[in-house]
Scaffold this active site. Structure first.
Site, PDB file in Angstrom:
ATOM      1  N   ASP A   1       0.859  -1.183   0.000  1.00 13.73           N
ATOM      2  CA  ASP A   1       0.000   0.000   0.000  1.00 13.73           C
ATOM      3  C   ASP A   1       0.890   1.225   0.000  1.00 13.73           C
ATOM      4  O   ASP A   1       1.574   1.502   0.969  1.00 13.73           O
ATOM      5  CB  ASP A   1      -0.901  -0.013   1.237  1.00 13.73           C
ATOM      6  CG  ASP A   1      -2.002   1.048   1.157  1.00 13.73           C
ATOM      7  OD1 ASP A   1      -1.837   2.025   0.391  1.00 13.73           O
ATOM      8  OD2 ASP A   1      -3.006   0.904   1.872  1.00 13.73           O
TER       9      ASP A   1
ATOM     10  N   ARG B   1      -0.231   4.380  -0.894  1.00 15.85           N
ATOM     11  CA  ARG B   1      -1.056   5.585  -1.026  1.00 15.85           C
ATOM     12  C   ARG B   1      -0.588   6.676  -0.071  1.00 15.85           C
ATOM     13  O   ARG B   1      -0.227   6.409   1.065  1.00 15.85           O
ATOM     14  CB  ARG B   1      -2.523   5.265  -0.737  1.00 15.85           C
ATOM     15  CG  ARG B   1      -3.164   4.451  -1.823  1.00 15.85           C
ATOM     16  CD  ARG B   1      -4.563   4.053  -1.459  1.00 15.85           C
ATOM     17  NE  ARG B   1      -4.601   3.123  -0.345  1.00 15.85           N
ATOM     18  CZ  ARG B   1      -5.716   2.600   0.163  1.00 15.85           C
ATOM     19  NH1 ARG B   1      -6.881   2.933  -0.365  1.00 15.85           N
ATOM     20  NH2 ARG B   1      -5.671   1.752   1.153  1.00 15.85           N
TER      21      ARG B   1
END
Ligand SMILES: [Zn+2]
Length: 271
Positions: A195, A197
């Site tokens: 991840d 982000r």
């Protein structure tokens, strides 16, 4: 950023308050100030009547973009140093990305608005793919906010495709998943973070649009709450947001569950 705008058009938008700049703390700053590379330029509000199936929703759209590319490069360097490369892929993939804020209702009346920070998903949001549940989650978020007494906003993060790895790499992970890997294993097979982000723009936009007021966040992901709290946002109440579960994405949701999303076996249809 707006060097390609005719200066007279730009000046008129500024005079009408339709083009403005906020800093990383969500504070409006004079647009003429020398950009520090961390501000966000905002265009709006732009009335955007939506039709979702049978339903019509009136939203005010704000287009939001980071202030300078130079700042972006400096930020990449800083972020890489601070986070050991975790956000590299999100930052590169979101270069010049334009995020959107969709406001529903009157922000002046909010005491605890309903908020969705939605990561872009071309296949789910646009094509209606059932390999994930992004499309139904976005649609249900808009509906829930519309039906809420206070209303609220959706922040659509355009650079978050494939949890930050970009659409091309996401396509490759789908092929790996079809060969037996789950969504997180497939990222690792490609040498990409699980991840990557970056929620810092969402944090600044929330500070600007919601301010110091508490808010309710539509998500099943406790990490998203933690990421926003780490940016100094307080008073976040997580509100469960389960929809769009089907045979095509049950395995994907089970992987999310293993990853820490608060989904019960009933949520993903496993009795
Ligand atoms: Zn998706």
């Amino acid at each position: 950023m707006f060097t390609y705008l005719d200066p007279t058009v730009r000046k008129r938008l500024e005079e009408h308050g339709k083009l403005f700049q906020i800093d990383r703390h969500g504070v409006r700053v004079p647009i003429g100030r020398r950009p520090d590379g961390t501000g966000i330029s905002v265009l709006g509000p732009i009335p955007l009547p939506l039709r979702l199936g049978e339903h019509e929703i009136e939203v005010d759209w704000y287009a939001c973009v980071r202030r300078t590319e130079l700042g972006k490069i400096e930020e990449i360097a800083d972020e890489l140093r601070a986070q050991h490369g975790q956000t590299l892929f999100a930052t590169l993939a979101s270069s010049m990305a334009v995020n959107s804020v969709l406001v529903i209702g009157d922000p002046a009346s909010w005491t605890e608005p309903l908020v969705r920070v939605h990561s872009s998903c071309m296949t789910g949001d646009v094509f209606g793919s059932q390999r994930c549940e992004c499309g139904p989650q976005l649609e249900m978020a808009l509906r829930r906010i519309q039906q809420d007494e206070q209303g609220g906003l959706v922040i659509y993060m355009s650079g978050h495709e494939g949890r930050g790895i970009g659409l091309w790499a996401k396509a490759a992970t789908y092929l790996l998943q079809d060969a037996g890997e789950n969504t997180y294993e497939a990222n690792r097979s490609l040498g990409l973070p699980d991840d990557s982000r970056d929620f810092s723009d969402a944090g600044a936009l929330l500070k600007f649009f919601v301010g110091n007021r508490p808010f309710r966040l539509l998500t099943n992901n406790p990490k998203k709450v933690n990421d926003l709290e780490a940016m100094g946002l307080e008073g976040i109440t997580r509100v469960k947001h389960v929809t769009g579960v089907g045979d095509s994405n049950r395995r994907y949701l089970a992987a999310k569950q293993d990853w820490g999303h608060e989904l019960t076996p009933e949520d993903i249809g496993e009795d």
